[in-house]
Design a protein around this motif. Structure first.
Motif, PDB file in Angstrom:
ATOM      1  N   CYS A 178       0.862  -1.176   0.000  1.00 12.79           N
ATOM      2  CA  CYS A 178       0.000   0.000   0.000  1.00 12.79           C
ATOM      3  C   CYS A 178       0.907   1.237   0.000  1.00 12.79           C
ATOM      4  O   CYS A 178       2.135   1.116   0.053  1.00 12.79           O
ATOM      5  CB  CYS A 178      -0.964  -0.017   1.186  1.00 12.79           C
ATOM      6  SG  CYS A 178      -0.280   0.571   2.740  1.00 12.79           S
ATOM      7  N   CYS A 181       3.227   1.401   2.880  1.00 18.82           N
ATOM      8  CA  CYS A 181       4.358   0.462   2.854  1.00 18.82           C
ATOM      9  C   CYS A 181       5.567   1.152   2.217  1.00 18.82           C
ATOM     10  O   CYS A 181       6.709   0.914   2.583  1.00 18.82           O
ATOM     11  CB  CYS A 181       4.033  -0.779   2.022  1.00 18.82           C
ATOM     12  SG  CYS A 181       2.769  -1.834   2.714  1.00 18.82           S
ATOM     13  N   CYS A 254       3.796  -2.625   8.223  1.00 25.84           N
ATOM     14  CA  CYS A 254       3.053  -1.421   7.782  1.00 25.84           C
ATOM     15  C   CYS A 254       1.955  -1.101   8.797  1.00 25.84           C
ATOM     16  O   CYS A 254       1.241  -1.993   9.262  1.00 25.84           O
ATOM     17  CB  CYS A 254       2.455  -1.649   6.401  1.00 25.84           C
ATOM     18  SG  CYS A 254       1.382  -0.289   5.869  1.00 25.84           S
ATOM     19  N   CYS A 257      -1.601  -1.793   6.584  1.00 28.57           N
ATOM     20  CA  CYS A 257      -1.885  -3.078   5.923  1.00 28.57           C
ATOM     21  C   CYS A 257      -1.023  -4.201   6.486  1.00 28.57           C
ATOM     22  O   CYS A 257      -1.071  -5.330   5.990  1.00 28.57           O
ATOM     23  CB  CYS A 257      -1.740  -2.970   4.404  1.00 28.57           C
ATOM     24  SG  CYS A 257      -0.042  -3.061   3.808  1.00 28.57           S
TER      25      CYS A 257
HETATM   26 ZN   LIG Z   1       0.984  -0.998   3.750  1.00 31.22          ZN
END
Ligand SMILES: [Zn+2]
Ligand SMILES: Nc1ncnc2c1ncn2[C@@H]1O[C@H](COP(=O)(O)OP(=O)(O)OP(=O)(O)O)[C@@H](O)[C@H]1O
Length: 414
Positions: A178, A181, A254, A257
Motif C-alpha cells: 500500500c 508500505c 506497515c 496493511c
Molecule cells: Zn501498507
C-alpha cells in the motif's frame, strides 16, 4: 489483500456497437467488456489527472463512475483539465466533468460528490465502488485514500504529475504494497512542490491519467499479470523515457496493511501530514514575530502614501517575469543567502536611505503566498550587516495571492 470480483453484465446491442473496437481486443473480449459494463469506479479529483481518467473509463463503458471534487472550474485549469469547458467556469468540477461524460456516453451512471474527501466522508462514499483512483494533488488526501482503500479492501490506482514528469502505480492489489508500505511517514511540508508552484504540462497529466485509466481497466478485466502492483512507472516527458522500477512489496510492519496494524480506522490526515486537503488553499502559518508581518492592505497604504521603502520579491525569476508589483526587485529565495545577493540588498538599502535621509526605511519581502518570504526574513536577519536602527524588515502576509484576492483582482492569479 483485495482482489476484485465484478459480476458479469450481459451486453445489449447498443453496448456491442459502442464498444466493438474495444471488445475485439485480445484479453478484453466479450467477457472483459461485460465486466467493464458492471464495474463501479471512484475517481477522487476532477483536475488534470481526474479528467482523462474519468473520460477514458466512461468511454470504456464503466457502469458507475463516482467523481469527488470540492473545487470549481477556473480558466487556469483548462490547459490540462480536458473534461471542462470555458462555459463551465465557476461550475463545480465534479458536475462539469459529469456533464462532459454524459455528452459522450449516456450509458454511464455518474455520481458527483461536490465535497472534500475527508475522514468523515471517505468510507461512506468508497463503499459504493470496486476500485478507487487517486487523482488528487496533496499528501493528506493520498494517505486518506490509501487508508480508506486498505480498510475497505479496495485496490487503489495512484498517479501524480509535476512539470515534465509523472508516476503511476497500483496499491493494495493482490497482496501488493500500500502507499504507507512505501511512504510510512509524510514528507516534510516544505519539500512538497505543488503544480501551482512548479507548473505542469497538459500532455503529462494526459499521459499519466490515461495510464491510470488503463491500469483500472486491467484490474476490472482481470488481467492480473500486467497490473502495475509492486512496480512504479516513471515517465520523463522531456527525455521521452518511460522507466518501470520495482518497489518494496507489502511490509508486514506497515501501520495500516501490516500484520498488526495500528491504524484501524481513519485518522486526522491534515494533522498527520501537517497540511490540508487543498493544495491551493494551503494555509500558511505565521512563523515570524508579529512585528515582522505586514498585511496586503497595509502594504497598499504604503504605496498610496508614497512612503520610502524597498520591495523584494523572492519568487523564482520565471514567476517574477510573468507578473510582478511595480518597483519590486527580484532576488529569489534560492540565492538570497549568497554573498552577492546580500551585497546587492545592502546597496539597495543604502541607496534608498541616502535618497531620503531622515526617514526610517522599511524593507518588504514578498512571494506567492507568504511562505518563502518568511524564510527570507530569517536569512536576512542573520546575514545583513547593515545597522537596524533605520531599517525594518517585514514580510507581506498572504503574498501575491492575497494581493489578488483583497486588493487588485486584475493582478494575474496563477
Ligand atoms: Zn501498507
Ligand atoms: N480531499 C479532496 N477532496 C476533494 N477533491 C480534492 C481533494 N484533494 C484534491 N482534490 C481535487 O483534486 C484535483 C487535483 O487536480 P489538479 O491539481 O490538476 O487541480 P487544481 O487544484 O485545480 O490545480 P491548480 O493548482 O492549477 O489550481 C483538484 O480539482 C482538487 O480540487
Amino acid at each position: 489483500m483485495s482482489a476484485v470480483y465484478i459480476k458479469d453484465h450481459s451486453l445489449n446491442s447498443n453496448e456491442i456497437e459502442r464498444y466493438s473496437r474495444q471488445l475485439i481486443t485480445p484479453d478484453i473480449g466479450v467477457q472483459g467488456q461485460m465486466k467493464l459494463c458492471a464495474s463501479r469506479v471512484l475517481v477522487v479529483g476532477a483536475g488534470g489527472l481526474g479528467c482523462p481518467v474519468a473520460l477514458y473509463l466512461a468511454t470504456a463503458g464503466v457502469s458507475v463512475l463516482g467523481i469527488v471534487d470540492y473545487d470549481t472550474v477556473e480558466i487556469s485549469n483548462l490547459h490540462r483539465q480536458i473534461g471542462h469547458q470555458e462555459s463551465s467556469t465557476g461550475v463545480p468540477k465534479a458536475v462539469s466533468l459529469a456533464n462532459t461524460i454524459k455528452s459522450i456516453n449516456s450509458l454511464v451512471t455518474v455520481n458527483t460528490y461536490e465535497t472534500t474527501f475527508t475522514s468523515e466522508t471517505a468510507m461512506d462514499i468508497i463503499k459504493n465502488y470496486d476500485i478507487v483512483v487517486d487523482a488528487s494533488d496533496n499528501v493528506a488526501t493520498r494517505y486518506l485514500i490509501n487508508d480508506a482503500c486498505v480498510l475497505s479492501k479496495k485496490p487503489l490506482v495512484s498517479g501524480s504529475a509535476l512539470k515534465w514528469e509523472g508516476q503511476v502505480t497500483v496499491y493494495n492489489y493482490e497482496n501488493g504494497p500500500c502507499y504507507r508500505c512505501i511512504f510510512p511517514t509524510p514528507p516534510p511540508v516544505d519539500t512538497v512542490t505543488k503544480c501551482s508552484d512548479g507548473g505542469v504540462l497538459g500532455p503529462i497529466v494526459g499521459v499519466i491519467g490515461s495510464l491510470q485509466a488503463l491500469e483500472t481497466i486491467k484490474i476490472i478485466t482481470n488481467n492480473k499479470e500486467g497490473v502495475l502492483s509492486g512496480r512504479l512507472l516513471i515517465y520523463d516527458g522531456m527525455s521521452a523515457v518511460f522507466r518501470t522500477v520495482r518497489i518494496r512489496g507489502r511490509q508486514p510492519h506497515c501501520s495500516v496493511c501490516g500484520d498488526n496494524p495500528t491504524v484501524t480506522q481513519l485518522i486526522d490526515y491534515t494533522e498527520f501530514c501537517r497540511s490540508n486537503y487543498s493544495e491551493a488553499a494551503g494555509k500558511v502559518d505565521d512563523r515570524v514575530e508579529h512585528h515582522n508581518i505586514i498585511t496586503v492592505q497595509q502594504y497598499n497604504e504604503v504605496i498610496k502614501s508614497n512612503k520610502n521603502h524597498l520591495l523584494i520579491d523572492v519568487r523564482p525569476s520565471n514567476q517574477f517575469e510573468i507578473c510582478s508589483l511595480p518597483n519590486s526587485e527580484n532576488i529569489p529565495i534560492e540565492v538570497i543567502d549568497k554573498q552577492e545577493s546580500i551585497d546587492k540588498i545592502e546597496k539597495l538599502i543604502n541607496d534608498k536611505i541616502n535618497s531620503n535621509e531622515d526617514s526610517e526605511l522599511s524593507v518588504y519581502l514578498l512571494c506567492r503566498r507568504g511562505n518563502k518570504s518568511q524564510d527570507a526574513i530569517k536569512i536576512l536577519d542573520e546575514k545583513l550587516k547593515i545597522s537596524r536602527d533605520k531599517v525594518k524588515i517585514q514580510h507581506i502576509k498572504d503574498g501575491l495571492l492575497g494581493w489578488n484576492e483583497s486588493i487588485d483582482s486584475s493582478f494575474p492569479y496563477y
